[in-house]
Design an enzyme around this catalytic site. Structure first.
Site, PDB file in Angstrom:
ATOM      1  N   ASP A 218      -4.971   0.623   1.524  1.00  0.00           N
ATOM      2  CA  ASP A 218      -5.955   0.894   0.484  1.00  0.00           C
ATOM      3  C   ASP A 218      -5.671   0.053  -0.770  1.00  0.00           C
ATOM      4  O   ASP A 218      -4.521  -0.049  -1.212  1.00  0.00           O
ATOM      5  CB  ASP A 218      -5.864   2.391   0.138  1.00  0.00           C
ATOM      6  N   GLU A 267       9.836  -4.530  13.357  1.00  0.00           N
ATOM      7  CA  GLU A 267      10.942  -3.814  14.015  1.00  0.00           C
ATOM      8  C   GLU A 267      10.459  -3.128  15.293  1.00  0.00           C
ATOM      9  O   GLU A 267      11.252  -2.650  16.087  1.00  0.00           O
ATOM     10  CB  GLU A 267      11.505  -2.733  13.072  1.00  0.00           C
TER      11      GLU A 267
HETATM   12  C1  GLC Z   1     -10.465   2.462  -1.660  1.00  0.00           C
HETATM   13  C2  GLC Z   1     -11.057   3.538  -0.780  1.00  0.00           C
HETATM   14  C3  GLC Z   1     -11.917   4.425  -1.627  1.00  0.00           C
HETATM   15  C4  GLC Z   1     -11.048   5.053  -2.690  1.00  0.00           C
HETATM   16  C5  GLC Z   1     -10.317   4.000  -3.506  1.00  0.00           C
HETATM   17  C6  GLC Z   1      -9.219   4.603  -4.326  1.00  0.00           C
HETATM   18  O1  GLC Z   1     -11.424   1.607  -2.164  1.00  0.00           O
HETATM   19  O2  GLC Z   1     -11.760   2.950   0.278  1.00  0.00           O
HETATM   20  O3  GLC Z   1     -12.562   5.408  -0.872  1.00  0.00           O
HETATM   21  O4  GLC Z   1     -11.847   5.827  -3.543  1.00  0.00           O
HETATM   22  O5  GLC Z   1      -9.704   3.053  -2.680  1.00  0.00           O
HETATM   23  O6  GLC Z   1      -8.175   5.035  -3.513  1.00  0.00           O
END
Ligand code: GLC
Length: 556
Positions: A218, A267
């Site tokens: 993310d 790993e």
């Molecule tokens: C990314 C995710 C989204 C989230 C953001 C903050 O863009 O896809 O859904 O709100 O990160 O974590």
């Protein structure tokens, strides 16, 4: 450390140990809270996923990616993580998780989990400790704290705004403020702190040892930050080039983090995979996707484009070449949990290059203005999906797109959950409309989502788009996806594509190795198809011709 006798060897055929399984996989994104609910509390859960494995198997995907299922107050749909090494009790237990991984592997389906390293939730034990500790403490050094301005620090350290709207700094009551890119419940971690590095390596090993096959990272372009002592204004920040030395975004030194992670991934046998969510300029994407880094990165170019032949061609050509140069494989995405579903996007007036924001007005109007052409949107979506599934590289599909689901625009404010709605009153309606629990049956409580209700209201038109309604219907979108995915698995060869000439500039035709051809008619005039056996088309041919806004696959 690794215990290779877990799920990996249980499925242990040579195909399953193939280190390049991810390169051309069809990956199905599950938004766990909205997929299937086993216990009737209105929230989808891990056992719900396990119960639907036959559906996933029949659909024909090679992997699932699970959006966060970790303990969370759901301030941002689970992207506010309280504990990275556990399952939210409302979604199940670690034992349920292990059983799900094992069952998915038995079905030949890989498992990718979401890792949210840019920020924790404000309920994470580290953040609670930071709040209880004084300025300058070790606990605060795991986050980004700054003294406020003004006499007593009563003013924020800068005028920065958060990605979700509103200020990016939140006061903690002692003259200090913490930084958050997203909601205030999501304090950003300080990746200049070795303890943060070490803890995420522990998390990656934790899930790897439990048998997951890969990770979706993310906000991968946000972790590394260098805040100067004197903070620039928001306007100054916006004017800085994103060339690798921006204080907040897409810094070159972020790749040091991923080199550490790659060492952990390697790993394992086969090595764990990772895909970066990095909203960066296309030419900066390759570094995230490098073999020394995460290995793959999302390409959101198609998701941002209108349904238009020239733009599709440009994007495809660019990304296939980029993948070739970087040694990674391309990724293709038309929908995910953050954007308006593509059936709906394509049914609204074209928006040029900002389609992720497209439909914002439409959503704000509760889906009344401009008028959605739902049938045209679905028709174009089916054509685009079939094109996507013929491309070299991996396709990331979002739950519900295989049903041709539209966005749900008319969720009452009182039922909405997305922080972007609450932080931008009257401006941004948020992302709940693509996160409404899936309809499995045409009737019954929550359309078969579970024995109880659904945590977001489902519209009446879900009945006709339910799995029950579409299963067995030769013309349904579900049947189209199932057929396409089965063919794709059989036909997929080397990661190359050859453009086929066309006299019309609203037609896109290409051939994959082995004579598999995909032809998309973006225009409205029917099209004569080249010689070959018709494998599949997004709408039936009419008088031997491919109608407008349709894709056909042929075998030469
Ligand atoms: C990314 C995710 C989204 C989230 C953001 C903050 O863009 O896809 O859904 O709100 O990160 O974590």
């Amino acid at each position: 450390m690794t215990n290779p006798s877990t799920a990996e060897t249980r499925i242990g055929t040579e195909r399953e140990l193939d280190p390049s399984w991810w390169r051309q996989a069809a990956v199905y994104q599950i938004y766990p809270r909205s997929f299937a609910d086993s216990d009737g509390d209105g929230i989808g859960d891990i056992r719900g996923i396990t119960s639907r494995i036959p559906y996933l198997e029949r659909l024909g995907v090679q992997a699932v990616w699970l959006s966060p299922f970790y303990p969370s107050a759901l301030a941002d749909g689970g992207y506010d993580v309280d504990d990275y090494r556990d399952v939210d009790p409302r979604l199940g237990t670690l034992e349920d998780f292990d059983a799900m991984v094992e069952a998915l592997h038995r079905a030949g389906i890989r498992v990718i989990v979401d890792i949210v390293p840019n920020h924790t939730s404000h309920r994470h034990e580290w953040f609670r400790e930071a709040l209880a500790s004084p300025k300058g403490s070790v606990a605060r050094a795991r986050y980004i704290f700054r003294d406020g301005l003004g006499h007593d620090g009563e003013l924020p350290p800068s005028d920065w705004t958060s990605t979700f709207g509103g200020p990016a700094w939140e006061p903690v009551g002692d003259g200090q403020w913490y930084f958050h890119f997203f909601a205030k419940e999501q304090p950003d971690l300080n990746w200049n702190n070795p303890e943060v590095h070490a803890d995420f390596l522990t998390t990656l090993r934790f899930w790897s040892d439990r048998g997951v096959d890969g990770f979706r990272i993310d906000v991968a372009h946000g972790l590394a930050k260098r805040l100067p002592d004197e903070l620039p204004t928001q306007a100054e920040l916006d004017a800085l080039p994103k060339d690798g030395d921006h204080p907040l975004w897409d810094r070159d030194d972020v790749h040091g983090i991923y080199a550490e992670w790659r060492a952990v991934f390697n790993e394992y046998t086969p090595a764990k995979t990772a895909v970066a969510e990095a909203w960066v300029a296309a030419d900066r994407r390759a570094r995230y996707a490098s073999a020394e880094g995460l290995g793959q990165a999302f390409n959101f170019d198609l998701l941002e484009a209108d349904f238009e032949a020239g733009r599709f061609r440009e994007i495809i050509a660019f990304n296939v070449e980029l993948a070739r140069q970087s040694g990674s494989s391309s990724t293709w995405v038309l929908s995910n949990h953050d954007v308006i579903r593509h059936a709906t996007r394509y049914g609204l007036p074209p928006r040029g290059m900002s389609t992720t924001k497209a439909g914002a007005d439409w959503l704000l109007s509760g889906g009344t203005s401009p008028v959605l052409d739902a049938a045209a949107g679905l028709r174009r979506a089916r054509a685009a999906s079939l094109l996507e599934l013929a491309l070299p590289g991996s396709a990331y599909l979002y739950q519900g797109e295989e049903l041709g689901l539209h966005e749900v625009p008319d969720i009452p404010g009182a039922s909405r959950q997305d922080p972007t709605f609450f932080r931008n009153p009257g401006v941004d309606i948020g992302r709940d409309g693509c996160r409404v629990p899936l309809p499995w049956t045409a009737t019954g409580p929550s359309y078969g989502f579970g024995p109880g209700g659904a945590h977001l209201p489902q519209p009446g038109w879900f009945a006709a788009s339910s799995v029950g309604a579409e299963d067995g219907d030769p013309g349904s979108t579900l049947t189209l996806y199932r057929t396409a995915l089965a063919l794709r698995t059989r036909l997929q060869g080397a990661e190359t594509l050859k453009w086929l000439p066309s006299e019309r500039d609203d037609v896109l035709a290409f051939e994959r190795p082995g004579g598999w051809m995909s032809i998309t008619n973006f225009g409205t005039m029917p099209l004569a198809l080249p010689e070959g056996e018709l494998l599949l088309s997004s709408v039936p041919l009419e008088g031997g011709l491919l109608p407008g806004e349709a894709t056909a696959w042929l075998q030469r």
